[in-house]
Scaffold this active site. Structure first.
Site, PDB file in Angstrom:
ATOM      1  N   HIS A 114      45.680  40.362  38.808  1.00 30.58           N
ATOM      2  CA  HIS A 114      44.690  39.289  39.035  1.00 30.58           C
ATOM      3  C   HIS A 114      43.271  39.826  38.955  1.00 30.58           C
ATOM      4  CE1 HIS A 114      48.277  37.222  40.288  1.00 30.58           C
ATOM      5  NE2 HIS A 114      47.586  36.094  40.311  1.00 30.58           N
TER       6      HIS A 114
ATOM      7  N   PHE B 117      41.892  41.611  46.248  1.00 33.42           N
ATOM      8  CA  PHE B 117      42.003  40.449  47.128  1.00 33.42           C
ATOM      9  C   PHE B 117      42.398  39.241  46.291  1.00 33.42           C
ATOM     10  CE2 PHE B 117      39.719  36.640  48.748  1.00 33.42           C
ATOM     11  CZ  PHE B 117      40.315  36.527  49.993  1.00 33.42           C
ATOM     12  N   VAL B 118      43.499  38.582  46.657  1.00 32.30           N
ATOM     13  CA  VAL B 118      43.944  37.408  45.906  1.00 32.30           C
ATOM     14  C   VAL B 118      44.048  36.206  46.843  1.00 32.30           C
ATOM     15  CG1 VAL B 118      45.801  36.379  44.528  1.00 32.30           C
ATOM     16  CG2 VAL B 118      45.189  38.778  44.173  1.00 32.30           C
TER      17      VAL B 118
ATOM     18  N   ALA C 250      42.214  29.980  44.563  1.00 33.08           N
ATOM     19  CA  ALA C 250      40.829  29.510  44.515  1.00 33.08           C
ATOM     20  C   ALA C 250      40.749  27.989  44.529  1.00 33.08           C
ATOM     21  CB  ALA C 250      40.133  30.073  43.267  1.00 33.08           C
TER      22      ALA C 250
ATOM     23  N   GLN D 205      38.297  29.457  39.266  1.00 30.15           N
ATOM     24  CA  GLN D 205      37.106  30.027  39.908  1.00 30.15           C
ATOM     25  C   GLN D 205      35.965  29.001  39.914  1.00 30.15           C
ATOM     26  OE1 GLN D 205      36.282  34.113  39.622  1.00 30.15           O
ATOM     27  NE2 GLN D 205      38.294  34.703  38.838  1.00 30.15           N
TER      28      GLN D 205
HETATM   29  C1  2AL Z   1      42.334  34.324  41.377  1.00 34.17           C
HETATM   30  C2  2AL Z   1      42.340  33.716  40.110  1.00 34.17           C
HETATM   31  O1  2AL Z   1      42.109  34.276  39.034  1.00 34.17           O
HETATM   32  N1  2AL Z   1      42.649  32.424  40.318  1.00 34.17           N
HETATM   33  C3  2AL Z   1      42.826  32.210  41.638  1.00 34.17           C
HETATM   34  O2  2AL Z   1      43.124  31.133  42.159  1.00 34.17           O
HETATM   35  N2  2AL Z   1      42.630  33.403  42.271  1.00 34.17           N
HETATM   36  N3  2AL Z   1      42.031  35.656  41.554  1.00 34.17           N
HETATM   37  C4  2AL Z   1      42.004  36.245  42.789  1.00 34.17           C
HETATM   38  N4  2AL Z   1      41.652  37.547  42.814  1.00 34.17           N
HETATM   39  O3  2AL Z   1      42.288  35.621  43.816  1.00 34.17           O
END
Ligand code: 2AL
Length: 180
Positions: A72, A124-125, A128, A93
């Site tokens: 990611h 960190f994911v 979004a 995003q």
């Molecule tokens: C992301 C992404 O690319 N889309 C999302 O919802 N979250 N990346 C992230 N590092 O959390």
């Protein structure tokens, strides 16, 4: 970007190549996840397809789940700045308002993203589309206090939420809840 949602019966008729073409990025840059579940057709509905992808991810060794997180891009990171995100990530995003950060928010996000990656070894994911920029900044600050085990688990939960919303864009889903 308008995406065409297909009926599940159409999904179930797809050959492997078409399936990967359509679903290859429901887990960011991890077409293996779609490739792994094609064998489970026919899917009852979009939730069933999502469950099979989730099961595949849960059955991976820790290194595999970490690798999924590493696939990611950072939120509001370098790739976003270069316009090099996937179309899905770009859209997500933007939905969170990350394309409109103030200079101060951008610096805050970059500093915490770097600290997070240094601390845990993966980015960190967070889903979004289910958060606005304020919640994301707050989430980063809070989650930096967690253990690596807790963050691996939390990151994977977020990956599955991202996947669920991407699948809802691609498959008709009348009567199915719009959030996990
Ligand atoms: C992301 C992404 O690319 N889309 C999302 O919802 N979250 N990346 C992230 N590092 O959390």
């Amino acid at each position: 970007m308008e995406v065409k949602a297909r009926h599940i019966s159409e999904v179930n008729r797809m050959d492997y190549e078409e399936f990967i073409e359509v679903f290859g990025n429901v887990i960011e840059h991890c077409s293996l996840c779609a490739a792994a579940v094609w064998r489970y057709r026919p899917f009852r509905d979009v939730k069933h397809l999502h469950e099979e992808i989730g099961r595949f991810i849960d059955d991976l060794p820790e290194a595999g789940r970490e690798a999924i997180l590493r696939s990611h891009p950072d939120l509001a990171g370098r790739l976003a700045g270069l316009g090099k995100l996937t179309s899905e990530s770009t859209r997500e995003q933007k939905a969170a308002g990350l394309d409109g950060l103030t200079q101060e928010e951008r610096t805050q996000m970059a500093t915490m993203n770097n600290q997070y990656r240094e601390q845990f070894g993966f980015p960190f994911v967070i889903c979004a589309r289910e958060n606005k920029k304020e919640a994301i900044l707050q989430g980063l600050a809070t989650r930096l206090k967690n253990s690596p085990q807790a963050e691996l688990a939390k990151g994977i939960i977020e990956v599955k939420k991202i996947c669920y919303l991407r699948l809802l864009d691609l498959v008709e889903h009348e009567g199915v809840e719009s959030r996990l």
